[in-house]
Motif scaffolding. Sequence first.
Motif, PDB file in Angstrom:
ATOM      1  N   TYR A 173     -36.228 -12.330  64.101  1.00  0.00           N
ATOM      2  CA  TYR A 173     -37.373 -12.738  64.463  1.00  0.00           C
ATOM      3  C   TYR A 173     -37.239 -15.346  64.603  1.00  0.00           C
ATOM      4  CZ  TYR A 173     -42.231 -14.740  65.379  1.00  0.00           C
ATOM      5  OH  TYR A 173     -43.162 -15.496  65.868  1.00  0.00           O
ATOM      6  N   ILE A 174     -36.941 -15.169  63.329  1.00  0.00           N
ATOM      7  CA  ILE A 174     -36.162 -16.682  63.809  1.00  0.00           C
ATOM      8  C   ILE A 174     -35.563 -17.453  64.461  1.00  0.00           C
ATOM      9  CG2 ILE A 174     -35.978 -18.380  62.182  1.00  0.00           C
ATOM     10  CD1 ILE A 174     -37.136 -16.951  59.802  1.00  0.00           C
ATOM     11  N   ALA A 235     -42.463  -3.580  60.560  1.00  0.00           N
ATOM     12  CA  ALA A 235     -42.446  -4.291  61.584  1.00  0.00           C
ATOM     13  C   ALA A 235     -41.886  -6.031  61.418  1.00  0.00           C
ATOM     14  CB  ALA A 235     -43.989  -4.555  61.921  1.00  0.00           C
ATOM     15  N   ALA A 236     -42.413  -6.338  60.345  1.00  0.00           N
ATOM     16  CA  ALA A 236     -41.627  -7.990  60.466  1.00  0.00           C
ATOM     17  C   ALA A 236     -40.057  -7.989  59.816  1.00  0.00           C
ATOM     18  CB  ALA A 236     -42.429  -8.610  58.900  1.00  0.00           C
ATOM     19  N   VAL A 237     -39.123  -6.835  59.305  1.00  0.00           N
ATOM     20  CA  VAL A 237     -38.153  -6.664  59.203  1.00  0.00           C
ATOM     21  C   VAL A 237     -37.045  -6.064  60.150  1.00  0.00           C
ATOM     22  CG1 VAL A 237     -35.856  -4.866  58.223  1.00  0.00           C
ATOM     23  CG2 VAL A 237     -38.525  -6.379  56.958  1.00  0.00           C
ATOM     24  N   GLY A 239     -38.087  -7.641  62.988  1.00  0.00           N
ATOM     25  CA  GLY A 239     -38.427  -8.716  64.471  1.00  0.00           C
ATOM     26  C   GLY A 239     -39.641  -8.484  64.978  1.00  0.00           C
ATOM     27  N   ALA A 240     -40.577  -7.690  64.105  1.00  0.00           N
ATOM     28  CA  ALA A 240     -41.932  -7.559  65.426  1.00  0.00           C
ATOM     29  C   ALA A 240     -43.096  -9.186  65.003  1.00  0.00           C
ATOM     30  CB  ALA A 240     -42.251  -6.735  65.274  1.00  0.00           C
ATOM     31  N   GLY A 241     -42.401 -10.032  64.397  1.00  0.00           N
ATOM     32  CA  GLY A 241     -43.563 -11.036  63.825  1.00  0.00           C
ATOM     33  C   GLY A 241     -43.487 -11.016  63.281  1.00  0.00           C
ATOM     34  N   LEU A 242     -44.230 -11.947  62.190  1.00  0.00           N
ATOM     35  CA  LEU A 242     -44.638 -12.750  60.713  1.00  0.00           C
ATOM     36  C   LEU A 242     -45.205 -11.503  60.172  1.00  0.00           C
ATOM     37  CD1 LEU A 242     -43.331 -15.497  62.986  1.00  0.00           C
ATOM     38  CD2 LEU A 242     -45.305 -17.165  61.553  1.00  0.00           C
ATOM     39  N   VAL A 243     -45.447 -11.415  58.511  1.00  0.00           N
ATOM     40  CA  VAL A 243     -46.529 -10.588  58.395  1.00  0.00           C
ATOM     41  C   VAL A 243     -46.432 -11.300  57.188  1.00  0.00           C
ATOM     42  CG1 VAL A 243     -44.243 -10.378  56.321  1.00  0.00           C
ATOM     43  CG2 VAL A 243     -45.799  -8.281  56.772  1.00  0.00           C
ATOM     44  N   TYR A 244     -47.500 -11.316  56.693  1.00  0.00           N
ATOM     45  CA  TYR A 244     -48.573 -12.465  55.736  1.00  0.00           C
ATOM     46  C   TYR A 244     -48.973 -11.414  54.351  1.00  0.00           C
ATOM     47  CZ  TYR A 244     -52.101 -15.889  54.033  1.00  0.00           C
ATOM     48  OH  TYR A 244     -52.895 -16.641  52.876  1.00  0.00           O
ATOM     49  N   LEU A 259     -36.456 -10.278  54.863  1.00  0.00           N
ATOM     50  CA  LEU A 259     -36.685 -11.418  55.493  1.00  0.00           C
ATOM     51  C   LEU A 259     -36.397 -12.808  54.941  1.00  0.00           C
ATOM     52  CD1 LEU A 259     -40.469  -9.617  55.030  1.00  0.00           C
ATOM     53  CD2 LEU A 259     -39.190  -9.945  57.370  1.00  0.00           C
ATOM     54  N   GLU A 260     -36.743 -13.152  55.508  1.00  0.00           N
ATOM     55  CA  GLU A 260     -37.362 -15.256  55.122  1.00  0.00           C
ATOM     56  C   GLU A 260     -37.675 -15.681  54.675  1.00  0.00           C
ATOM     57  OE1 GLU A 260     -34.722 -17.801  57.706  1.00  0.00           O
ATOM     58  OE2 GLU A 260     -32.816 -16.191  57.945  1.00  0.00           O
TER      59      GLU A 260
END
Length: 299
Positions: A173-174, A235-237, A239-244, A259-260
């Motif tokens: 994603y990044i 989903a974040a792993v 590459g679908a978006g940012l996770v909080y 994840l970073e």
Amino acid sequence: MADLQDIGAFVAVATHGGFRGAARVTGASASQLSEAVRRLEASLGVRLFNRTTRSVAATDAGQRLLEQLTPALGAIETALDVVNGFRDRPAGRLRLNVPLSASKLVLPRIVPPFLAAYPEICLEVVVEDRFVDLLQSGCDAGIRYEESMEQDMVAIPIGPRRQRMALAASPTYIAHHGRPRHPDDLRKHICIRGRFSSGAMPPWYFEHKGKSVTVEADGPLIVNLGAAADLAVDAAVAGAGLVYLFEEWLQPYIDRGELEPLLERWWPGFSGPSLYYPGRRYLPAPLRAFVDFVQTVRW
């Protein structure tokens, strides 16, 4: 004289708002509870509930009976539990109401050694993100954060004393979307949003050196925070978006490089959770054992 089990069935149905709710708590089937209430009504010669296809509500007679029975049954339960004091180890059922975060981040470190120390205690964990009335839910204790604690409850620390919310994204994603430098930048990013079962969708909150920023995250994926939070991470792993989410929740993925961390200096901290239970002089033996055990665990 009415059967004590039938009386208990009546109290469960009246307390939990119907036969299905009482069945979830007692372990009996709705039909068994319905039959028990019918026997009690026949024995007393009075209707205790008004029943429709959609609801069950206590009649005036039923409400008055419940008011009289509740303290009496509580006294019976207390008297029977006194026998536990004569056992080598406490026995019985302990029912906890906890949020998903506690079931994932707190209880795994406590439950296995507790059950090993008290093999005759049956521990039932009810996971839900909404705050519930312990007595009406049939639970003995719960785990919650300070902002959702009832005033008349006793609370003791359980789990880490300080926690943080964390923001992360996959390297993929990044590489495609860049790395945000400030929380305001998140308005231009794809965010994986979360919704509680109540319908509330909490904003993303950040703080640094006395400054705070609240972001109404936006993105095409919304997950239920009480049941599908792991989907947000997966989903974040991918590459679908940012996770909080909680820092402890994301840390294993960060350690593996899946994840970073992003905006780490802005991650907000807050007090850890507490075990809460009704403030009364006498505690059932399983709950007392759990309370004592929790206080021996170091975080």
